[in-house]
Design a protein around this motif. Structure first.
Motif, PDB file in Angstrom:
ATOM      1  N   GLN A  79       5.662  52.739  -9.933  1.00  0.00           N
ATOM      2  CA  GLN A  79       4.241  52.875  -9.612  1.00  0.00           C
ATOM      3  C   GLN A  79       3.895  54.319  -9.252  1.00  0.00           C
ATOM      4  N   ARG A  80       4.752  54.958  -8.468  1.00  0.00           N
ATOM      5  CA  ARG A  80       4.472  56.340  -8.059  1.00  0.00           C
ATOM      6  C   ARG A  80       4.489  57.271  -9.266  1.00  0.00           C
ATOM      7  N   THR A  81       5.453  57.084 -10.150  1.00  0.00           N
ATOM      8  CA  THR A  81       5.527  57.944 -11.331  1.00  0.00           C
ATOM      9  C   THR A  81       4.305  57.771 -12.220  1.00  0.00           C
ATOM     10  N   LEU A  82       3.929  56.523 -12.473  1.00  0.00           N
ATOM     11  CA  LEU A  82       2.757  56.269 -13.314  1.00  0.00           C
ATOM     12  C   LEU A  82       1.487  56.792 -12.646  1.00  0.00           C
ATOM     13  N   GLY A  83       1.326  56.512 -11.361  1.00  0.00           N
ATOM     14  CA  GLY A  83       0.126  56.954 -10.665  1.00  0.00           C
ATOM     15  C   GLY A  83       0.009  58.461 -10.604  1.00  0.00           C
ATOM     16  N   ASN A  84       1.126  59.164 -10.363  1.00  0.00           N
ATOM     17  CA  ASN A  84       1.073  60.625 -10.300  1.00  0.00           C
ATOM     18  C   ASN A  84       0.738  61.235 -11.655  1.00  0.00           C
ATOM     19  N   LEU A  85       1.269  60.648 -12.726  1.00  0.00           N
ATOM     20  CA  LEU A  85       0.949  61.165 -14.065  1.00  0.00           C
ATOM     21  C   LEU A  85      -0.548  61.038 -14.336  1.00  0.00           C
ATOM     22  N   LEU A  86      -1.100  59.872 -14.069  1.00  0.00           N
ATOM     23  CA  LEU A  86      -2.542  59.694 -14.270  1.00  0.00           C
ATOM     24  C   LEU A  86      -3.346  60.557 -13.295  1.00  0.00           C
ATOM     25  N   GLY A  87      -2.822  60.728 -12.076  1.00  0.00           N
ATOM     26  CA  GLY A  87      -3.501  61.582 -11.112  1.00  0.00           C
ATOM     27  C   GLY A  87      -3.533  63.029 -11.542  1.00  0.00           C
TER      28      GLY A  87
END
Length: 639
Positions: free
Chosen positions: A430-438
């Motif tokens: 979740q953190r990896t996906l969220g940071n990429l989109l962020g």
């Protein structure tokens, strides 16, 4: 994790391995990791509190042209994210501890930054402090956002250029913003002083209504859905009783009457747990609608006498006027909990029966309770080792690849560690996906950011609000907003090339998540299965104590009723603890097989004993229905 199951433990006479000693490698889920949930009911409260607590010092620094100090004021202002589920008296104490912990952590970080030049050593210190944050927050059960905010601020402070003479002034800024956050979070008490306990009671009523609406299997069998709904209802009732136990003694008759009304509603919710089956669907739906209506009125702040609003069918039956014989046949439906008449205050033994939970004298509270959870053998200690090792290695790996912000890798590694390997894997993804989109969102916002400082402050506040609005639905969705906000805090200290900033953040995210997850897999929590065994033993002891009290006959005095209430609360707490321990152990990828059949049997016996306590304390059996299929009319709780 493609290892095969292998035996590990004692063998029986035939050479077979006992089921509880089988070690299995568990699959790690993907689909459920990114699935969105419904938002938390009070998400707007921490969101608005944090925005207000951040906006005031941010605008003041903007006016003074000192936005370079925004990190220190943000440290104190972000304390406004905590303790929104607690009654105001407990919230005041908890927020004071959070502010003190934040300022102390920042003091350690800034002092180290001013005295130590070695980046590798600063990474070690930041990692050790992150482990302390994780273990202490879990031991105190502080609730969301847990250790994440403390670690984010402190880890950033370790790498901010600092002189020893600047530290006191920077700490004063953080403390002042923390005091402001305390005032912002306590301000709603002037409008709705009983808001938190009313919301907790409403959650218990809604969970009980959900249990009533859950259809059992053929022949009244307990399906997975019924078991899940029953656990949710038991946890919600237990949490509501704990919330009411934190409310100080009532000083006025109005406060005492309002508290009595909430306690009676909790008895109504708990009575659903006492229903052992045999409900007619139509009657269960009617009673569920009644509980849901009470919950809505609680949330809307209506006075407790108005909670008598019922569903039309129940109102019609009430107007018809049933005879006393039928009333007794349906289980004292015309009485309030404890045997008092509707609208009368509950006194004497009945007051003890419906009273909120008061811990037994031998039960540790406060600092003693936290210390007991951190004693040798605690399942929290392996998690602390995971955090320390994972953050150190992640920070060093970030340094090795030449990233200029190793604290991002430390924070990423610290953020992924949850109660077990499965949850940690989910958080890493979740953190990896969220940071990429962020990062993509930050790139899109760059033209607005370059407009000027006011635009940057406005975007930071908007991102803070968006993070709180989305993070309860799924962590990755909240991270989409957290990432640009964290980058904006970096920009306040001085502009950096956007490409370098984005690349560093992405590399640190991947490195921190990968190294942290690897340490999580390597350092297994073997104590998780032992916690299940301990929870089973404690549940058996609590059940035996309850059955002993029930076998002793009626309890005519207040002392006996108080003892029964304590036994009830202990049993309910043990049921919740067992479910939590079982879920944590089931999420460890390399762990002894959890004894699911023993757990299910113990939970069923525990809920039956809890049902007996509920009936003994005089709660009206919610699940019984008339021959017509409609639920028995339930009296209004007294205000």
């Amino acid at each position: 994790m493609g290892k095969h199951a292998r035996p590990a433990g004692k063998r029986g006479r035939t050479g077979s391995v006992e089921p509880t000693d089988v070690v299995r490698a568990r699959p790690l889920p993907i689909r459920s990791t990114v699935r969105l949930r419904g938002p938390v009911d009070i998400w707007h409260k921490p969101a608005l509190s944090a925005v207000v607590a951040l906006a005031i010092p941010d605008l003041a620094l903007l006016f003074l042209d000192r936005l370079d100090l925004i990190l220190y004021t943000s440290a104190g202002a972000m304390c406004a994210l905590y303790a929104h589920g607690l009654p105001y008296a407990a919230r005041a104490r908890t927020l004071a501890w959070v502010v003190l912990g934040m300022v102390t952590s920042l003091a350690v970080a800034l002092t180290a930054a001013s005295l130590i030049a070695s980046t590798a050593l600063l990474v070690v210190l930041a990692s050790l402090l992150a482990a302390v944050h994780k273990v202490v927050c879990d031991a105190t059960r502080i609730g969301p956002p847990g250790n994440l905010i403390l670690t984010f601020v402190a880890a950033s402070g370790f790498f901010v250029p600092q002189h020893p003479g600047q530290v006191p002034a920077h700490l004063a800024l953080a403390l002042g913003a923390g005091v402001l956050a305390w005032l912002v979070c306590m301000a709603p008490a002037l409008v709705r002083p009983q808001g938190p306990e009313r919301i907790a009671t409403a959650r218990a009523l809604e969970a009980a209504a959900g249990l009533l609406r859950t259809e059992p299997g053929a022949g009244g069998a307990v399906t997975a859905g019924v078991a899940h709904a029953r656990h949710a209802a038991a946890a919600a009732v237990n949490a509501a009783r704990h919330t009411l136990s934190l409310v100080p003694a009532s000083r006025t008759p109005q406060q005492a009457a309002a508290r009595t009304g909430l306690e009676r509603l909790l008895v109504r919710a708990e009575a659903v747990l006492g229903d052992t089956g045999g409900r007619e669907p139509e009657g269960a739906d009617t009673q569920a609608a009644l509980l849901a209506a009470w919950a809505r009125d609680l949330r809307r702040g209506r006075s407790l006498p108005h909670l008598s609003l019922s569903v039309p069918q129940a109102e019609e039956e009430e107007r018809e006027g049933e005879g006393e014989g039928e009333r007794e046949a349906i289980g004292l439906a015309g009485q309030a909990p404890g045997g008092s008449r509707p609208g009368e205050p509950v006194t004497g033994t009945a007051a003890e029966a419906v009273g909120s939970r008061r811990p037994a004298p031998e039960h540790p509270r406060g600092l003693r309770a936290v210390a007991s959870r951190l004693a040798p053998g605690s399942p929290l200690l392996p998690i602390g080792v995971r955090v320390a090792a994972g953050c150190v290695l992640a920070g060093w790996a970030s340094m090795a690849v030449g990233v200029g912000h190793p604290y991002w890798a430390v924070v990423t590694a610290a953020s992924i560690y949850q109660a077990n390997t499965t949850l940690s894997w989910q958080r890493a993804l979740q953190r990896t996906l969220g940071n990429l989109l962020g990062l993509l969102l930050f790139t899109a916002l760059l033209p607005v950011i370059r407009i000027g400082p006011l635009a940057m402050v406005a975007l930071a506040l908007a991102c803070q609000f968006g993070a709180e609005a989305c993070i309860s639905r799924n962590y990755w969705l909240g991270s989409v907003w957290v990432t640009p906000m964290a980058l904006l805090l970096t920009e306040f200290g001085g502009h950096r090339p956007a490409a370098t900033l984005i690349a560093d953040r992405w590399i640190d995210t991947v490195v921190g998540a990968a190294v942290g997850l690897a340490c999580c897999v390597a350092v297994t929590n073997r104590r998780a299965a032992g916690r299940v065994e301990g929870a089973l033993e404690r549940l058996a002891e609590a059940e035996a104590a309850v059955l002993h009290l029930l076998a002793a006959g009626p309890a005519p005095g207040a002392d006996e009723a108080r003892e029964i209430c304590r036994a009830r609360d202990r049993l309910a707490g043990c049921l919740v603890e067992l479910r939590e321990a079982a879920e944590v152990a089931a999420g460890e990828w390399w762990q002894r097989t959890v004894p699911q059949e023993r757990i299910a049997g113990a939970e069923q016996r525990g809920h039956r004993a809890l049902a007996g306590v509920v009936r003994r304390l005089g709660a009206s059996p919610v699940g019984r229905v008339r021959k017509t299929g409609a639920a028995a009319p339930t009296p209004a709780p007294a205000a």
